[in-house]
Design an enzyme around this catalytic site. Structure first.
Site, PDB file in Angstrom:
ATOM      1  N   SER A 183       2.951   7.541  14.368  1.00  0.00           N
ATOM      2  CA  SER A 183       2.784   6.264  15.079  1.00  0.00           C
ATOM      3  C   SER A 183       1.485   6.267  15.869  1.00  0.00           C
ATOM      4  CB  SER A 183       3.953   6.038  16.035  1.00  0.00           C
ATOM      5  OG  SER A 183       5.159   5.962  15.315  1.00  0.00           O
TER       6      SER A 183
ATOM      7  N   ARG B  92       1.062  -5.530   5.502  1.00  0.00           N
ATOM      8  CA  ARG B  92       2.456  -5.501   5.998  1.00  0.00           C
ATOM      9  C   ARG B  92       3.364  -6.549   5.383  1.00  0.00           C
ATOM     10  NH1 ARG B  92       0.286  -3.820  11.225  1.00  0.00           N
ATOM     11  NH2 ARG B  92       0.500  -1.559  11.062  1.00  0.00           N
TER      12      ARG B  92
ATOM     13  N   GLU C 185       4.239   2.017   7.426  1.00  0.00           N
ATOM     14  CA  GLU C 185       3.252   0.984   7.834  1.00  0.00           C
ATOM     15  C   GLU C 185       3.529   0.470   9.235  1.00  0.00           C
ATOM     16  OE1 GLU C 185       1.522  -1.807   5.266  1.00  0.00           O
ATOM     17  OE2 GLU C 185       1.593  -0.486   3.528  1.00  0.00           O
TER      18      GLU C 185
HETATM   19  C1  LIG Z   1       8.187   7.790   2.310  1.00  0.00           C
HETATM   20  C2  LIG Z   1       6.986   7.671   3.186  1.00  0.00           C
HETATM   21  C3  LIG Z   1       5.786   7.220   2.663  1.00  0.00           C
HETATM   22  C4  LIG Z   1       4.656   7.125   3.466  1.00  0.00           C
HETATM   23  N1  LIG Z   1       3.461   6.752   2.910  1.00  0.00           N
HETATM   24  C5  LIG Z   1       2.319   6.849   3.672  1.00  0.00           C
HETATM   25  C6  LIG Z   1       1.037   6.636   3.076  1.00  0.00           C
HETATM   26  O1  LIG Z   1       0.906   6.321   1.881  1.00  0.00           O
HETATM   27  N2  LIG Z   1      -0.071   6.797   3.846  1.00  0.00           N
HETATM   28  C7  LIG Z   1       0.011   7.147   5.177  1.00  0.00           C
HETATM   29  O2  LIG Z   1      -1.017   7.290   5.810  1.00  0.00           O
HETATM   30  N3  LIG Z   1       1.227   7.324   5.764  1.00  0.00           N
HETATM   31  C8  LIG Z   1       2.369   7.198   5.052  1.00  0.00           C
HETATM   32  N4  LIG Z   1       3.605   7.412   5.637  1.00  0.00           N
HETATM   33  C9  LIG Z   1       3.669   7.695   7.051  1.00  0.00           C
HETATM   34  C10 LIG Z   1       4.349   6.612   7.883  1.00  0.00           C
HETATM   35  O3  LIG Z   1       3.505   5.509   8.037  1.00  0.00           O
HETATM   36  C11 LIG Z   1       4.788   7.259   9.211  1.00  0.00           C
HETATM   37  O4  LIG Z   1       5.884   8.097   8.891  1.00  0.00           O
HETATM   38  C12 LIG Z   1       5.168   6.260  10.251  1.00  0.00           C
HETATM   39  O5  LIG Z   1       4.041   5.565  10.709  1.00  0.00           O
HETATM   40  C13 LIG Z   1       5.854   6.902  11.460  1.00  0.00           C
HETATM   41  O6  LIG Z   1       5.214   8.047  11.882  1.00  0.00           O
HETATM   42  P1  LIG Z   1       6.062   9.398  12.090  1.00  0.00           P
HETATM   43  O7  LIG Z   1       6.860   9.617  10.877  1.00  0.00           O
HETATM   44  O8  LIG Z   1       5.140  10.472  12.510  1.00  0.00           O
HETATM   45  O9  LIG Z   1       7.059   9.083  13.281  1.00  0.00           O
HETATM   46  P2  LIG Z   1       6.760   9.250  14.841  1.00  0.00           P
HETATM   47  O10 LIG Z   1       5.522   8.538  15.198  1.00  0.00           O
HETATM   48  O11 LIG Z   1       6.895  10.672  15.211  1.00  0.00           O
HETATM   49  O12 LIG Z   1       7.986   8.429  15.459  1.00  0.00           O
HETATM   50  C14 LIG Z   1       9.281   8.995  15.612  1.00  0.00           C
HETATM   51  C15 LIG Z   1      10.144   7.943  16.313  1.00  0.00           C
HETATM   52  O13 LIG Z   1       9.579   7.639  17.615  1.00  0.00           O
HETATM   53  C16 LIG Z   1       9.362   6.245  17.721  1.00  0.00           C
HETATM   54  N5  LIG Z   1       8.144   5.996  18.492  1.00  0.00           N
HETATM   55  C17 LIG Z   1       6.956   6.645  18.421  1.00  0.00           C
HETATM   56  N6  LIG Z   1       6.079   6.100  19.268  1.00  0.00           N
HETATM   57  C18 LIG Z   1       6.712   5.063  19.859  1.00  0.00           C
HETATM   58  C19 LIG Z   1       6.337   4.097  20.827  1.00  0.00           C
HETATM   59  N7  LIG Z   1       5.101   4.064  21.353  1.00  0.00           N
HETATM   60  N8  LIG Z   1       7.257   3.169  21.217  1.00  0.00           N
HETATM   61  C20 LIG Z   1       8.506   3.174  20.697  1.00  0.00           C
HETATM   62  N9  LIG Z   1       8.919   4.066  19.778  1.00  0.00           N
HETATM   63  C21 LIG Z   1       8.037   5.002  19.375  1.00  0.00           C
HETATM   64  C22 LIG Z   1       9.169   5.765  16.278  1.00  0.00           C
HETATM   65  O14 LIG Z   1       9.408   4.373  16.172  1.00  0.00           O
HETATM   66  C23 LIG Z   1      10.203   6.610  15.546  1.00  0.00           C
HETATM   67  O15 LIG Z   1      11.482   6.045  15.694  1.00  0.00           O
HETATM   68  C24 LIG Z   1       4.749   7.460   4.854  1.00  0.00           C
HETATM   69  C25 LIG Z   1       5.965   7.885   5.376  1.00  0.00           C
HETATM   70  C26 LIG Z   1       7.070   8.010   4.574  1.00  0.00           C
HETATM   71  C27 LIG Z   1       8.355   8.511   5.183  1.00  0.00           C
END
Ligand SMILES: Cc1cc2nc3c(=O)[nH]c(=O)nc-3n(C[C@H](O)[C@H](O)[C@H](O)COP(=O)(O)OP(=O)(O)OC[C@H]3O[C@@H](n4cnc5c(N)ncnc54)[C@H](O)[C@@H]3O)c2cc1C
Length: 385
Positions: free
Chosen positions: A131, A242, A363
């Protein structure tokens, strides 16, 4: 509802539906079970010119817009959103190039993407930067003839299968997000390799993989835009893409709704189809209302994007958040309506429920996008014009 699609859009939508029903449906369960990348379907999509839709005509494309793309993604997702995201990830992978690339870069890469000869991928996320994308650590240091890339990207859709990668890396570590730049990277570049292939809950036919860069030399001409623009360009292209996640969610929900209506008409309990129970009818009615509302918001947002409007970040976030929450609710209710068999892999709704979950996560998670919407509300004191 009448969405006043053009004749071309109606044709595109029905072509995508035909591919989904004739080519994807017969192998949907197998693709999910084996977690195999859907190469045969990518070929079908290429043969039907689906990859040309989002590419301008001067690069062998059809010059379509965001709504065209949403229609295709929705129809593919209605049957299998793992296939849909493999297709859509190529559009995202090409998006920074499309919006900000030089003429030479576009001439070099876009015709291959348009023909479906080469898939693309977009790489931003890292183990320590999800994120908070501004926390990326991958670096691109200036060197003779270009930049040397070092670092690891995580969860990259189409990872290992795509030939062309848009990679966001720091050209100036001291500046954080303002020091990020975007690069085009080809699969066979020395120093570029693939790590862990994720085993996922849903969209299992799609590939989600780690990208590893070890002293990987990117030629100077492969930077997209200027140094330091990587993060801003990323935010802009994600605003555009999006509604596509929204369309994926609408397609999944539509598929689940249809499966639930079908089942409810045929399943006899207490001497009658369960459809005759008002409790079931009301669930189905609520599901239909939500799917249509989500579709209307997604199409309206895609049309705003296509209109040439400058700022649609808020609408784009709203359409993704709303449609993905709808997909999660509708697929969960579909499983409920199918009862025990809804929980079994012999029926498609358990897959749809698993597939829906990711639309709330990638996303931009729905929490993070709600933060962005709320922050806009505060700026405007809650008044829309
Ligand atoms: C199947 C899959 C395909 C993907 N494809 C791509 C791709 O092609 N390219 C790419 O670059 N990325 C890709 N991603 C990455 C995806 O965009 C991220 O997983 C997503 O943005 C969330 O990041 P994270 O998993 O690190 O979760 P984290 O950021 O660690 O979040 C964990 C939890 O904390 C919450 N959280 C974090 N910060 C806040 C905040 N400020 N306020 C409230 N809640 C918060 C989140 O909402 C979530 O519930 C993919 C992910 C998956 C699972």
């Amino acid at each position: 509802m009448e969405y006043f699609l053009t004749e071309e859009q109606k044709t595109l939508k029905s072509l995508a539906r035909r591919i989904a029903e004739e080519r994807i449906l017969p192998i949907r369960a197998e693709l999910d079970e084996k977690e195999e990348f859907p190469w045969s379907i990518m070929k079908d999509l290429a043969d039907s010119d689906m990859f040309r839709v989002f590419i301008p005509e001067e690069y062998d494309g059809l010059g379509g817009g965001g709504l065209d793309l949403c229609l295709i993604i929705e129809e593919l997702s209605r049957v299998c959103s793992g296939v849909a995201v493999s297709y859509a990830a190529t559009t995202l992978g090409a998006s920074v190039l499309l919006e900000y690339g030089t003429e030479e870069q576009k001439q070099k890469y876009l015709p291959d993407i348009a023909a479906g000869r080469r898939l693309a991928a977009f790489a931003l996320t890292e183990p320590t930067a999800g994120s908070d994308a501004s926390a990326i650590k991958t670096t691109a240091e200036r060197a003779l003839g270009g930049y040397v890339l070092n670092g690891t990207k995580q969860f990259i859709t189409n990872g290992g299968e795509a030939e062309i990668y848009t990679v966001i890396a720091l050209t100036d570590k001291a500046k954080g997000a303002r020091g990020a730049s975007a690069f085009l990277l080809e699969k066979d570049t020395p120093g570029f390799s693939f790590g862990k292939k994720e085993k996922k809950m849903g969209i299992r036919t799609s590939s989600t993989r780690e990208l590893i860069f070890r002293n990987c030399l990117i030629p100077e001409e492969n930077i997209i835009g200027r140094e330091g623009m990587g993060f801003i360009m990323t935010m802009k292209v994600l605003d555009r893409s999006r509604p596509g996640i929204g369309a994926q969610a609408v397609g999944i929900a539509q598929g689940a709704l249809e499966a639930a209506v079908d089942y409810a008409q045929n399943r006899i309990q207490f001497g009658h189809p369960i459809y005759s129970q008002q409790a079931v009818q009301h669930m189905l009615a609520d599901m239909a209302i939500q799917v249509e509302a989500a579709r209307a918001l997604v199409y309206a947002t895609a049309r705003t994007v296509d209109s040439g409007a400058k700022n649609f970040a808020e609408e784009s976030a709203m359409s993704k958040v709303f449609a993905s929450d709808v997909a999660m609710k509708v697929t969960t209710d579909a499983v409920q309506i199918l009862g025990g068999v809804g929980y079994m892999r012999d029926y498609p709704v358990e897959k749809m429920m698993r597939d829906a979950k990711i639309t709330q996560i990638y996303e931009g998670t729905n929490q993070v996008l709600r933060n962005a919407i709320a922050s806009e509300l505060r700026k405007r004191k809650g008044i829309r014009t």
